[in-house]
Design an enzyme around this catalytic site. Structure first.
Site, PDB file in Angstrom:
ATOM      1  N   TYR A  60      91.336 -75.999  75.787  1.00  0.00           N
ATOM      2  CA  TYR A  60      90.896 -74.089  76.394  1.00  0.00           C
ATOM      3  C   TYR A  60      89.948 -73.863  77.065  1.00  0.00           C
ATOM      4  CZ  TYR A  60      93.993 -74.885  71.485  1.00  0.00           C
ATOM      5  OH  TYR A  60      94.825 -75.218  70.686  1.00  0.00           O
ATOM      6  N   PRO A 212      99.080 -68.362  63.221  1.00  0.00           N
ATOM      7  CA  PRO A 212      99.599 -68.040  61.175  1.00  0.00           C
ATOM      8  C   PRO A 212      99.961 -67.306  61.683  1.00  0.00           C
ATOM      9  CG  PRO A 212      96.796 -68.424  62.743  1.00  0.00           C
ATOM     10  CD  PRO A 212      97.718 -69.361  63.041  1.00  0.00           C
ATOM     11  N   LEU A 213      99.613 -65.840  62.791  1.00  0.00           N
ATOM     12  CA  LEU A 213     100.160 -64.175  62.812  1.00  0.00           C
ATOM     13  C   LEU A 213     101.231 -63.976  64.031  1.00  0.00           C
ATOM     14  CD1 LEU A 213      96.295 -62.707  63.367  1.00  0.00           C
ATOM     15  CD2 LEU A 213      97.544 -63.376  61.363  1.00  0.00           C
ATOM     16  N   GLY A 215     101.074 -65.448  67.031  1.00  0.00           N
ATOM     17  CA  GLY A 215     100.363 -64.936  68.567  1.00  0.00           C
ATOM     18  C   GLY A 215     100.679 -63.776  68.666  1.00  0.00           C
ATOM     19  N   PRO A 218     104.133 -60.800  65.779  1.00  0.00           N
ATOM     20  CA  PRO A 218     105.372 -61.086  65.413  1.00  0.00           C
ATOM     21  C   PRO A 218     105.968 -59.317  65.533  1.00  0.00           C
ATOM     22  CG  PRO A 218     103.822 -60.110  63.410  1.00  0.00           C
ATOM     23  CD  PRO A 218     103.218 -60.161  64.835  1.00  0.00           C
TER      24      PRO A 218
HETATM   25  N1  LIG Z   1      98.593 -77.037  68.319  1.00  0.00           N
HETATM   26  C1  LIG Z   1      99.164 -76.308  69.159  1.00  0.00           C
HETATM   27  O1  LIG Z   1     100.308 -77.067  69.761  1.00  0.00           O
HETATM   28  C2  LIG Z   1      98.645 -74.986  69.318  1.00  0.00           C
HETATM   29  C3  LIG Z   1      99.329 -74.551  69.817  1.00  0.00           C
HETATM   30  C4  LIG Z   1      99.005 -72.649  69.660  1.00  0.00           C
HETATM   31  C5  LIG Z   1      97.606 -71.978  69.092  1.00  0.00           C
HETATM   32  N2  LIG Z   1      96.901 -73.189  68.380  1.00  0.00           N
HETATM   33  C6  LIG Z   1      95.996 -72.982  67.895  1.00  0.00           C
HETATM   34  O2  LIG Z   1      96.058 -71.849  67.402  1.00  0.00           O
HETATM   35  C7  LIG Z   1      94.913 -70.722  66.840  1.00  0.00           C
HETATM   36  C8  LIG Z   1      95.961 -69.360  67.116  1.00  0.00           C
HETATM   37  O3  LIG Z   1      96.906 -69.537  67.677  1.00  0.00           O
HETATM   38  P1  LIG Z   1      96.830 -67.906  68.497  1.00  0.00           P
HETATM   39  O4  LIG Z   1      95.761 -67.370  68.488  1.00  0.00           O
HETATM   40  O5  LIG Z   1      97.540 -68.773  69.572  1.00  0.00           O
HETATM   41  O6  LIG Z   1      97.730 -66.806  67.426  1.00  0.00           O
HETATM   42  P2  LIG Z   1      97.519 -65.953  66.628  1.00  0.00           P
HETATM   43  O7  LIG Z   1      96.004 -66.364  66.012  1.00  0.00           O
HETATM   44  O8  LIG Z   1      99.131 -66.062  65.116  1.00  0.00           O
HETATM   45  O9  LIG Z   1      96.986 -64.564  66.767  1.00  0.00           O
HETATM   46  C9  LIG Z   1      96.498 -64.219  67.461  1.00  0.00           C
HETATM   47  C10 LIG Z   1      96.724 -62.699  67.984  1.00  0.00           C
HETATM   48  O10 LIG Z   1      96.389 -61.845  66.302  1.00  0.00           O
HETATM   49  C11 LIG Z   1      95.383 -60.911  67.060  1.00  0.00           C
HETATM   50  N3  LIG Z   1      95.042 -60.926  65.770  1.00  0.00           N
HETATM   51  C12 LIG Z   1      94.488 -61.410  64.623  1.00  0.00           C
HETATM   52  N4  LIG Z   1      93.790 -60.611  63.694  1.00  0.00           N
HETATM   53  C13 LIG Z   1      94.592 -60.149  63.634  1.00  0.00           C
HETATM   54  C14 LIG Z   1      94.172 -58.895  62.534  1.00  0.00           C
HETATM   55  N5  LIG Z   1      93.743 -58.918  61.384  1.00  0.00           N
HETATM   56  N6  LIG Z   1      95.144 -57.777  63.092  1.00  0.00           N
HETATM   57  C15 LIG Z   1      95.647 -57.355  63.953  1.00  0.00           C
HETATM   58  N7  LIG Z   1      95.603 -58.424  64.840  1.00  0.00           N
HETATM   59  C16 LIG Z   1      94.710 -59.350  65.502  1.00  0.00           C
HETATM   60  C17 LIG Z   1      94.528 -61.330  67.951  1.00  0.00           C
HETATM   61  O11 LIG Z   1      94.032 -60.327  69.148  1.00  0.00           O
HETATM   62  P3  LIG Z   1      92.561 -60.070  68.350  1.00  0.00           P
HETATM   63  O12 LIG Z   1      91.597 -60.400  69.469  1.00  0.00           O
HETATM   64  O13 LIG Z   1      92.600 -58.181  69.461  1.00  0.00           O
HETATM   65  O14 LIG Z   1      92.717 -59.825  67.275  1.00  0.00           O
HETATM   66  C18 LIG Z   1      95.506 -62.145  68.672  1.00  0.00           C
HETATM   67  O15 LIG Z   1      96.207 -61.430  69.903  1.00  0.00           O
HETATM   68  C19 LIG Z   1      94.931 -71.063  68.412  1.00  0.00           C
HETATM   69  O16 LIG Z   1      93.424 -70.087  68.806  1.00  0.00           O
HETATM   70  C20 LIG Z   1      94.722 -73.059  68.660  1.00  0.00           C
HETATM   71  O17 LIG Z   1      93.349 -73.051  68.353  1.00  0.00           O
HETATM   72  C21 LIG Z   1      97.134 -74.413  68.182  1.00  0.00           C
END
Ligand SMILES: NC(=O)c1ccc[n+]([C@@H]2O[C@H](COP(=O)([O-])OP(=O)(O)OC[C@H]3O[C@@H](n4cnc5c(N)ncnc54)[C@H](OP(=O)(O)O)[C@@H]3O)[C@@H](O)[C@H]2O)c1
Length: 283
Positions: A60, A212-213, A215, A218
């Site tokens: 990352y 969980p969100l 990305g 949604p």
């Molecule tokens: N195992 C795997 O293959 C894999 C693959 C992908 C991801 N992951 C893990 O999953 C974690 C989460 O994934 P992700 O960051 O891609 O997606 P996510 O958690 O589903 O969504 C993150 C996005 O949502 C926004 N957000 C977060 N909280 C919010 C809220 N309360 N209101 C409005 N917007 C909000 C964030 O922007 P802001 O910064 O502006 O809040 C960011 O753009 C990653 O950090 C990683 O650790 C694992």
């Protein structure tokens, strides 16, 4: 598959080996894209707010900025209780291109790199990312997982997990060494893994759904928006509350670089959706 959803008020989940992590964690994948001071601030706020589950990886990074460096800068010497989970398997060149996944022989180097970057002597949880890897590593998941089990015996790793796995791959890994957590692609818009999520509960294993969100953008149904409005809550809070109701072993890791969004996400622990709402969302 149907699943009975209900709320368990526990804020933490205890892994089979006895280690505890907060159910709502923080995913750090996107933090290297944020302004570094803001990223460090959100990490400190998370610890102050009771987050004890940070999901990171040496792969990352964006340019010179990496999630591991930010964690170390913000939290080292880790005076607070901090649970750090790391994924290994994928490899990237310094310019960001993904190369062949780490072989069994290369996994020790991957774990040592994470230890070095984080300033730790032991990683709380290390996942082997197994599925959706290109090119195929040319070794079985069992061979590669055995290499991590050896590092656990050597004391470099507390617990072992697997990521992007099928039920068959989970069974293959469990035949090699105890699995404490599964991190798989699952959220309200992608629910195909419900059976494996339920299996993890039966096995006492944490299920860590990503992203969980969905990305952050949604294609949520009108029902989600209606339910959010009815509770005076945001859509992300409803998405997390729905995940938390899937079982006490479900530990989402929303990613954010915003203190306000962090607070919003943590408030999901107090949002209780009605059984009819849960049923409508789960479908
Ligand atoms: N195992 C795997 O293959 C894999 C693959 C992908 C991801 N992951 C893990 O999953 C974690 C989460 O994934 P992700 O960051 O891609 O997606 P996510 O958690 O589903 O969504 C993150 C996005 O949502 C926004 N957000 C977060 N909280 C919010 C809220 N309360 N209101 C409005 N917007 C909000 C964030 O922007 P802001 O910064 O502006 O809040 C960011 O753009 C990653 O950090 C990683 O650790 C694992």
């Amino acid at each position: 598959m149907t699943i009975n959803q209900e709320y368990d008020r526990a804020r933490d989940f205890t892994l089979p080996g006895g280690a505890t992590l907060s159910r709502i964690g923080l995913g750090t994948m996107r933090l290297p894209l944020a302004e570094p001071a803001a990223a460090r601030e959100v990490l400190r706020r998370a610890v102050e707010s009771g987050v004890d589950h940070f999901d990171t990886a040496a792969f990352y990074f964006a340019g010179e900025r990496s999630a591991n460096a930010l964690l170390r800068e913000a939290l080292h010497p880790y005076r607070e209780r901090v649970f750090i989970a790391v994924k290994v398997g994928p490899q990237r060149t310094p310019d960001g291109a993904f190369t062949a996944p780490a072989t069994a022989a290369e996994l020790r180097g991957a774990v040592e790199r994470n230890l070095r970057e984080l300033g730790l002597e032991r990683l709380d949880l290390v996942y082997l990312r197994i599925g959706a890897m290109s090119p195929d590593p040319g070794e079985s998941p069992a061979e590669r997982f055995a290499a991590l089990a050896e590092l656990r015996r050597a004391g470099l790793v507390g617990e072992l997990g697997v990521s992007n796995v099928t039920a068959g791959q989970l069974a293959e890994a469990r035949a090699v060494a105890p699995v404490a957590a599964v991190q798989n692609h699952f959220n309200l818009t992608r629910r195909a893994d419900l059976a494996l999520l339920a299996e993890c509960r039966a096995l006492g294993i944490a299920y860590v759904p990503f992203p969980p969100l969905a990305g952050g953008d949604p294609a949520v149904s009108p029902a989600v928006r209606r339910i959010a409005e009815a509770h005076g809550a945001t859509v992300p809070r409803v998405l997390l509350a729905w995940l938390l109701a899937l079982g006490p072993h479900v530990c989402p890791i929303p990613g954010t670089s915003s203190p306000a969004h962090l607070a919003d996400n943590l408030a999901a622990a107090d949002l209780e959706l009605a059984p009819a709402e849960l049923a409508e969302l789960t479908g």
